[in-house]
Design a protein around this motif. Structure first.
Motif, short mmCIF file in Angstrom:
data_model
loop_
_atom_site.label_atom_id
_atom_site.label_comp_id
_atom_site.label_asym_id
_atom_site.label_seq_id
_atom_site.Cartn_x
_atom_site.Cartn_y
_atom_site.Cartn_z
N GLN A 32 34.38 64.92 65.14
CA GLN A 32 33.83 64.09 66.21
C GLN A 32 33.35 62.75 65.67
O GLN A 32 33.55 61.70 66.30
CB GLN A 32 32.67 64.83 66.89
N VAL A 33 32.73 62.76 64.51
CA VAL A 33 32.25 61.51 63.92
C VAL A 33 33.43 60.62 63.53
O VAL A 33 33.37 59.39 63.67
CB VAL A 33 31.35 61.80 62.70
N VAL A 34 34.51 61.23 63.06
CA VAL A 34 35.71 60.44 62.74
C VAL A 34 36.22 59.72 63.98
O VAL A 34 36.57 58.53 63.93
CB VAL A 34 36.81 61.36 62.16
N GLU A 35 36.25 60.40 65.11
CA GLU A 35 36.71 59.78 66.35
C GLU A 35 35.74 58.68 66.80
O GLU A 35 36.17 57.61 67.24
CB GLU A 35 36.85 60.83 67.44
N VAL A 36 34.45 58.92 66.66
CA VAL A 36 33.47 57.89 67.02
C VAL A 36 33.62 56.68 66.10
O VAL A 36 33.53 55.53 66.54
CB VAL A 36 32.03 58.45 66.94
N MET A 37 33.86 56.94 64.82
CA MET A 37 34.08 55.83 63.89
C MET A 37 35.28 54.99 64.30
O MET A 37 35.26 53.76 64.26
CB MET A 37 34.27 56.36 62.47
N ARG A 38 36.36 55.67 64.71
CA ARG A 38 37.56 54.96 65.15
C ARG A 38 37.25 54.10 66.36
O ARG A 38 37.63 52.92 66.42
CB ARG A 38 38.67 55.95 65.47
N GLN A 39 36.55 54.67 67.34
CA GLN A 39 36.21 53.92 68.55
C GLN A 39 35.28 52.76 68.23
O GLN A 39 35.45 51.65 68.76
CB GLN A 39 35.55 54.86 69.56
N THR A 40 34.29 53.01 67.37
CA THR A 40 33.35 51.95 66.98
C THR A 40 34.08 50.82 66.28
O THR A 40 33.81 49.64 66.53
CB THR A 40 32.26 52.53 66.05
N GLY A 41 35.02 51.18 65.41
CA GLY A 41 35.81 50.16 64.73
C GLY A 41 36.61 49.31 65.69
O GLY A 41 36.72 48.09 65.53
N ASN A 42 37.18 49.95 66.71
CA ASN A 42 37.93 49.19 67.72
C ASN A 42 37.03 48.24 68.49
O ASN A 42 37.46 47.16 68.91
CB ASN A 42 38.61 50.16 68.70
N ASP A 43 35.77 48.65 68.69
CA ASP A 43 34.84 47.83 69.47
C ASP A 43 34.21 46.70 68.67
O ASP A 43 33.68 45.75 69.26
CB ASP A 43 33.72 48.72 70.05
N LEU A 44 34.22 46.81 67.34
CA LEU A 44 33.62 45.76 66.52
C LEU A 44 34.40 44.45 66.68
O LEU A 44 35.63 44.44 66.60
CB LEU A 44 33.62 46.16 65.04
N PRO A 45 33.70 43.33 66.87
CA PRO A 45 34.40 42.03 66.89
C PRO A 45 35.07 41.77 65.55
O PRO A 45 34.61 42.24 64.50
CB PRO A 45 33.27 41.03 67.15
N SER A 46 36.14 40.99 65.56
CA SER A 46 36.91 40.74 64.34
C SER A 46 36.08 40.05 63.27
O SER A 46 36.35 40.20 62.07
CB SER A 46 38.15 39.90 64.66
N LEU A 47 35.04 39.28 63.66
CA LEU A 47 34.24 38.58 62.66
C LEU A 47 33.46 39.53 61.77
O LEU A 47 32.94 39.14 60.72
CB LEU A 47 33.29 37.58 63.31
N TYR A 48 33.37 40.83 62.16
CA TYR A 48 32.70 41.82 61.33
C TYR A 48 33.69 42.76 60.65
O TYR A 48 33.32 43.84 60.18
CB TYR A 48 31.72 42.65 62.18
N LYS A 49 34.96 42.36 60.61
CA LYS A 49 35.97 43.23 60.01
C LYS A 49 36.79 42.44 58.98
O LYS A 49 37.94 42.11 59.19
CB LYS A 49 36.88 43.84 61.09
N GLU A 50 36.14 42.14 57.86
CA GLU A 50 36.78 41.57 56.68
C GLU A 50 37.40 40.19 56.93
O GLU A 50 38.41 39.84 56.33
CB GLU A 50 37.84 42.54 56.11
#
Length: 401
Positions: free
Chosen positions: A370-388
């Motif tokens: 469940q945490v893996v799925e939440v992590m995936r969803q959270t990653g999708n929701d993060l703006p690009s400026l916080y993703k490398e």
């Protein structure tokens, strides 16, 4: 689900997605275009935004430039739809005609993919793709996670993991012996050897924690300097698991055979995340790198201390859950701030997760899957400026000096 060898890739830092992946892509392109008189490589999105700090251009030039001149084009504002880490390789004849154009993406952990192929989708050797399924199998059969790995991978996996463990240990030793300033312009000095010396001056509890810090810093600093390391699951998070395992081997005298089983268990948990979500900072933020590394290290520690299948799963779940939302915002695009310190803190947190889970009976409400799925969803929701991309967070608000 494919082999855990994909989690443990041996190579040089500082970034699996920004260094190892582009270097491998350049090598694949070169094999088809050795007759070229010149090359052009266009880097898009995150690769372009932080590529110079991650030595992306140097990795590509090392492969292609001995054969023909290379022009590198940087397009940090252009994000191709397939993945943030896009690359376009072009080769040209002496007459200036295009020989080949190839668009490929570095999707995390040194793995490559595009619309026509995906290294994530190689031959599956694991029938089960979630920890819930595997945990149920373990409890039904009385087996351990590492026994499931051996059943799927075959006995040859232990030779590979022995090599992985040897390189991890060597990276710690190299990092503890080295001193000086880490290249890149931040003026950041290596700290691992100082932390080791200071740790030895304290009593058992603080000494133990200080040694873990020193080991994690050693590997992460080696990575930042382009040294030889093992992804676990990425270069940017490569210090967490070795620090925990090296510390436990040193302090508890665990034999290498048990360390390798712990490595296998850790790889299984990382592989589940890689299959069902992502370990790419450019795709889901640092929760997919350091967060997953913490989960892997927590699972490995629990394995070593004789945790049940449920306790091991619980340790890993806590390691990942408490990194949810972690952003990837490296200052100046370098795998240094906050990355190096972050590895040390995650190693300590992994040991805490193991202790917490082993005080319990392993029962808890939120599962690892469940945490893996939440992590995936959270990653999708993060703006690009916080993703490398180094356009937000620490990267935007912290000056060089």
């Amino acid at each position: 689900m494919e082999s855990i060898k994909q989690i443990y890739r041996i190579g040089h830092g500082p970034s699996s997605s920004h260094t190892m992946g582009p270097m491998r892509a350049a090598g694949m392109f070169l094999e088809r275009n050795r007759q070229a008189s010149r090359f052009q490589v266009t880097l898009y999105g995150s690769l372009a935004a932080t590529g110079k700090g991650h030595m992306t251009d140097e990795a590509i030039l090392e492969i292609l430039q001995p054969v023909a001149p290379v022009n590198i084009v940087w397009e940090p504002k252009t994000f191709l739809p397939f993945h943030p880490n896009g690359m376009l390789f072009e080769s040209y004849s002496p007459a200036g005609n295009t020989i080949e154009k190839w668009t490929v993406y570095s999707i995390g952990g040194g793995t490559l993919a595009n619309e026509d192929f995906n290294e994530l989708k190689t031959k599956d050797i694991y029938e089960m793709h979630t920890i819930r399924e595997i945990q149920d199998w373990c409890e039904e059969t009385g087996s351990s996670y590492w026994e499931y790995i051996e059943q799927c991978e075959g006995p040859a996996i232990w030779d590979y993991l022995a090599e992985v463990w040897q390189i991890m240990q060597q990276a710690i030793k190299n990092g503890l012996e080295a001193e000086g300033v880490i290249p890149g312009g931040l003026g950041l000095r290596r700290k691992a050897s100082d932390y080791l010396i200071r740790a030895k001056g304290y009593g058992s509890s603080i000494r133990s924690r200080g040694m873990v810090y020193a080991f994690a810093l050693a590997v992460s600093e080696e990575n930042a300097c382009g040294g030889k390391i093992v992804t676990a699951p990425t270069c940017g998070s490569c210090g967490v698991l070795p620090a925990v395992l090296y510390h436990l081997k040193d302090s508890r005298e665990f034999p290498d055979s048990r360390i390798l089983r712990a490595l296998a268990t850790a790889g299984l948990f990382g592989n589940v995340v890689r299959t069902n979500a992502s370990v790419s900072g450019a795709e889901v933020g640092c929760q997919g790198e350091v967060g997953v590394a913490c989960a892997m290290a927590a699972a490995a520690a629990s394995q070593l201390f004789g945790g049940t299948a449920a306790q091991i799963e619980y340790a890993a779940e806590m390691g990942l859950e408490h990194h949810l939302g972690l952003t990837c915002d490296p200052v100046c695009g370098l795998v240094q701030i906050p990355c190096i310190e972050r590895n040390a803190f995650a190693a300590a947190r992994a040991l805490d997760a193991n202790t917490f889970s082993n005080f319990s009976d392993g029962k808890h409400r939120v599962s690892f899957d469940q945490v893996v799925e939440v992590m995936r969803q959270t990653g999708n929701d993060l703006p690009s400026l916080y993703k490398e991309t180094s356009e937000g967070g620490l990267a935007k608000n912290i000056n060089k000096r």
